[in-house]
Design an enzyme around this catalytic site. Structure first.
Site, PDB file in Angstrom:
ATOM      1  N   ARG A 130      16.755  69.324  41.982  1.00  5.87           N
ATOM      2  CA  ARG A 130      17.540  70.422  41.819  1.00  5.87           C
ATOM      3  C   ARG A 130      17.332  70.887  40.330  1.00  5.87           C
ATOM      4  O   ARG A 130      17.554  72.039  40.000  1.00  5.87           O
ATOM      5  CB  ARG A 130      18.976  70.233  42.100  1.00  5.87           C
ATOM      6  CG  ARG A 130      19.307  69.918  43.560  1.00  5.87           C
ATOM      7  CD  ARG A 130      20.432  70.290  44.308  1.00  5.87           C
ATOM      8  NE  ARG A 130      20.599  69.572  45.507  1.00  5.87           N
ATOM      9  CZ  ARG A 130      20.111  70.121  46.742  1.00  5.87           C
ATOM     10  NH1 ARG A 130      19.612  71.268  46.602  1.00  5.87           N
ATOM     11  NH2 ARG A 130      20.245  69.637  47.840  1.00  5.87           N
ATOM     12  N   ARG A 143      21.788  54.139  41.606  1.00  6.41           N
ATOM     13  CA  ARG A 143      23.007  54.971  42.098  1.00  6.41           C
ATOM     14  C   ARG A 143      24.034  54.196  42.506  1.00  6.41           C
ATOM     15  O   ARG A 143      23.709  53.076  43.024  1.00  6.41           O
ATOM     16  CB  ARG A 143      22.508  56.181  42.916  1.00  6.41           C
ATOM     17  CG  ARG A 143      21.789  57.256  42.248  1.00  6.41           C
ATOM     18  CD  ARG A 143      21.213  58.355  43.192  1.00  6.41           C
ATOM     19  NE  ARG A 143      22.422  59.085  43.543  1.00  6.41           N
ATOM     20  CZ  ARG A 143      22.365  60.056  44.305  1.00  6.41           C
ATOM     21  NH1 ARG A 143      20.971  60.449  44.977  1.00  6.41           N
ATOM     22  NH2 ARG A 143      23.380  60.769  44.983  1.00  6.41           N
ATOM     23  N   ASP A 166      26.175  70.511  44.586  1.00  5.07           N
ATOM     24  CA  ASP A 166      24.726  70.625  44.241  1.00  5.07           C
ATOM     25  C   ASP A 166      24.222  71.998  43.811  1.00  5.07           C
ATOM     26  O   ASP A 166      22.941  72.179  43.294  1.00  5.07           O
ATOM     27  CB  ASP A 166      24.034  70.708  45.727  1.00  5.07           C
ATOM     28  CG  ASP A 166      24.167  68.886  46.445  1.00  5.07           C
ATOM     29  OD1 ASP A 166      24.614  68.295  45.484  1.00  5.07           O
ATOM     30  OD2 ASP A 166      23.947  68.718  47.688  1.00  5.07           O
ATOM     31  N   SER A 209      21.099  68.478  54.833  1.00  6.37           N
ATOM     32  CA  SER A 209      22.527  67.715  55.151  1.00  6.37           C
ATOM     33  C   SER A 209      22.643  67.681  56.756  1.00  6.37           C
ATOM     34  O   SER A 209      23.039  66.519  57.058  1.00  6.37           O
ATOM     35  CB  SER A 209      23.837  68.296  54.664  1.00  6.37           C
ATOM     36  OG  SER A 209      23.934  68.190  53.087  1.00  6.37           O
ATOM     37  N   GLN A 216      29.150  61.678  51.750  1.00  7.20           N
ATOM     38  CA  GLN A 216      28.238  60.864  52.175  1.00  7.20           C
ATOM     39  C   GLN A 216      29.214  59.554  52.480  1.00  7.20           C
ATOM     40  O   GLN A 216      28.876  58.779  53.531  1.00  7.20           O
ATOM     41  CB  GLN A 216      27.248  60.395  51.061  1.00  7.20           C
ATOM     42  CG  GLN A 216      26.352  61.549  50.766  1.00  7.20           C
ATOM     43  CD  GLN A 216      25.270  61.370  49.767  1.00  7.20           C
ATOM     44  OE1 GLN A 216      25.463  60.457  49.005  1.00  7.20           O
ATOM     45  NE2 GLN A 216      24.412  62.066  49.332  1.00  7.20           N
TER      46      GLN A 216
HETATM   47  C1  S3P Z   1      25.647  65.408  50.546  1.00  5.41           C
HETATM   48  C2  S3P Z   1      26.896  64.950  49.866  1.00  5.41           C
HETATM   49  C3  S3P Z   1      26.839  65.502  48.517  1.00  5.41           C
HETATM   50  C4  S3P Z   1      25.533  66.054  47.985  1.00  5.41           C
HETATM   51  C5  S3P Z   1      24.404  65.627  48.442  1.00  5.41           C
HETATM   52  C6  S3P Z   1      24.313  65.726  50.080  1.00  5.41           C
HETATM   53  C7  S3P Z   1      25.602  65.229  52.074  1.00  5.41           C
HETATM   54  O1  S3P Z   1      27.113  63.897  47.933  1.00  5.41           O
HETATM   55  O2  S3P Z   1      25.637  65.937  46.706  1.00  5.41           O
HETATM   56  O3  S3P Z   1      23.181  66.145  47.827  1.00  5.41           O
HETATM   57  O4  S3P Z   1      24.593  65.607  52.614  1.00  5.41           O
HETATM   58  O5  S3P Z   1      26.642  64.804  52.513  1.00  5.41           O
HETATM   59  P1  S3P Z   1      28.492  63.417  48.155  1.00  5.41           P
HETATM   60  O6  S3P Z   1      28.975  63.384  49.248  1.00  5.41           O
HETATM   61  O7  S3P Z   1      28.006  61.735  47.413  1.00  5.41           O
HETATM   62  O8  S3P Z   1      28.976  63.924  46.694  1.00  5.41           O
END
Ligand code: S3P
Length: 428
Positions: free
Chosen positions: A387, A122, A314, A22, A168
């Site tokens: 995962r 998605r 996650d 991330s 995200q």
């Molecule tokens: C992430 C946010 C999460 C997570 C993804 C990585 C990120 O998704 O599940 O693996 O790096 O901001 P969401 O923010 O859509 O829940």
């Protein structure tokens, strides 16, 4: 590719983790639109983050990687990206596609961005709505799925209460907010990971607010940074789980990310009775990192729901694998988001647990897995989801016989070298 995992008697060792995925995405994207040269150490070697770097190269950024985990990004400034001749390919990575869309919304050219079959299923309406309201023109496939064609432009700030808790989406809006005239305000329903906020501040951008409400003034030029990425706690979680489950086991994880909004998995496991010690804790470029020591433990189990869910989203696949080995089982609710991850994770987990002889009840937003059950070996399917592949590989270590993981090569999406590392730490 199929991988056979055999039952193991113990796991021991010191684990060098890949850099946090991330954080790596965010540093690369901010480096690309910063003024000056950003140097990153400990950059994730994952396929997802390689995808982000290759998208940035296509946008005219001269990314270099002089050695493993070492990335140098000559920033092009806020307005310096160039139109790509070919569509961008985000591969399997929702983070790449969604967060980069926030930057693309601010560019005075059109870009098409898509990904692999999983990513093309998605939901993207969650970014299309706010970015369109800011002034970007976005076309999408059926049901608002990728490919997205984004014509950026003169963005206007918005005041946006987000319908889903998603780091995200929040990040896409904050990045677009850098390009907007006025101050963009975004409010999350539940607090999600805050790596973008931390990285923006490290790059010299002022953000107001905290918690679930954030304000960003447009037109601020990020300044290049020298940064280091902590180890990926979400990757560590698989090996932590193996250590807890196998007898006579002990592992140490130096330099792992312990951001308060990411470490819920550690806190929850400790609450369930896990022997996890935070040996040391220290700041690392705005983030928090530390060293963990983990030992075999009996776990009570418990309930995961509400505000906890976005903070360990996650890690739910691996927590679900631990569940049958706990005393009271693990009960998960409010986690419908799992159905729109790299696979439908609720379905993937339930199906694979049942294939290993575990009783589990499925709900639209979660599952209930009673404790005190044993796992038998068998055939499980990764569903192309890294995962899921790693979680069920750990299940294979404690199963009654060999477990075949179908489609195990997808682990490179976040953790290349996972199987070699596991083989080096475990004993038959
Ligand atoms: C992430 C946010 C999460 C997570 C993804 C990585 C990120 O998704 O599940 O693996 O790096 O901001 P969401 O923010 O859509 O829940």
């Amino acid at each position: 590719m199929n991988i056979t995992v055999r039952p193991s008697s113990r796991i021991r060792g010191r684990v060098e983790l890949p850099g946090d995925k991330s954080i790596s995405h965010r540093l690369a994207m901010l480096g690309a639109i910063a003024n000056g040269k950003t140097v990153i150490r400990g950059f994730s070697g994952s396929a997802d983050c390689a995808g982000t770097l290759s998208c940035l190269r296509q946008l005219g950024v001269g990314v270099e990687s002089p050695g493993p985990g070492h990335v140098v990004i000559p920033g092009r400034g806020l307005g310096g990206l160039e139109a790509s001749e070919h569509p961008l390919d985000a591969g399997n990575s929702g983070s790449t596609l969604r967060m980069l869309s926030g930057i693309l919304a601010g560019q005075h050219f059109s870009t098409t961005i898509s990904g692999d079959p999983s990513l093309r299923r998605r939901p993207m309406r969650r970014i299309i709505d706010p970015l369109s309201r800011m002034g970007a023109e976005i076309r999408a496939g059926r049901d608002n799925t990728p490919p997205l064609s984004i014509r950026g432009g003169d963005l206007q700030a918005i005041d946006y209460p987000m319908p889903v808790a998603s780091a995200q989406v929040k990040s896409a809006i904050l990045l677009a907010g850098l390009y907007a005239s006025g101050t963009t305000r975004v409010v999350e329903p539940l607090a999600s990971r805050d790596h973008t906020e931390i990285a923006l501040r490290q790059f010299g951008v002022e953000l107001q607010g905290s918690g679930r409400e954030l304000l960003i003034r447009g037109g601020q030029q990020p300044r290049a940074q020298a940064a280091a990425v902590p180890g990926d706690l979400s990757s560590a979680a698989f090996l932590i789980a193996a250590t807890l489950l196998l007898p006579n086991s002990e592992t140490v994880f130096p330099g792992v990310g312990l951001n308060p909004r990411r470490r819920a998995v550690v806190d929850v496991l400790i609450e369930m009775g896990a022997a996890i010690d935070v040996i040391d804790e220290y700041p690392l470029h705005g983030e928090l990192a530390g060293d963990l020591r983990v030992r075999s433990s009996d776990l009570r189990g418990g309930r995961l729901s509400g505000a906890l869910i976005p903070q360990l989203i996650d890690e739910i696949p691996i927590l679900a694998v631990l569940a049958p080995c706990t005393q009271e089982g693990i009960h998960i609710r409010d986690a419908a988001e799992l159905r729109v991850k790299e696979s439908n994770r609720i379905q993937s987990i339930v199906e694979n647990l049942r294939a290993m002889g575990v009783a589990v009840e499925e709900y639209p937003d979660g599952m209930s897995i009673p404790g005190r059950q044993s796992l038998r070996g068998g055939l499980v399917d990764s569903h192309g989801d890294h995962r899921i592949a790693m979680a069920f590989s750990i299940a294979g270590l404690v199963a009654g016989g060999p477990t075949v993981i179908g489609g195990a090569d997808c682990v490179s999406v976040s953790f290349p070298g996972f199987y070699d590392l596991l083989a080096g730490l475990t004993q038959a």
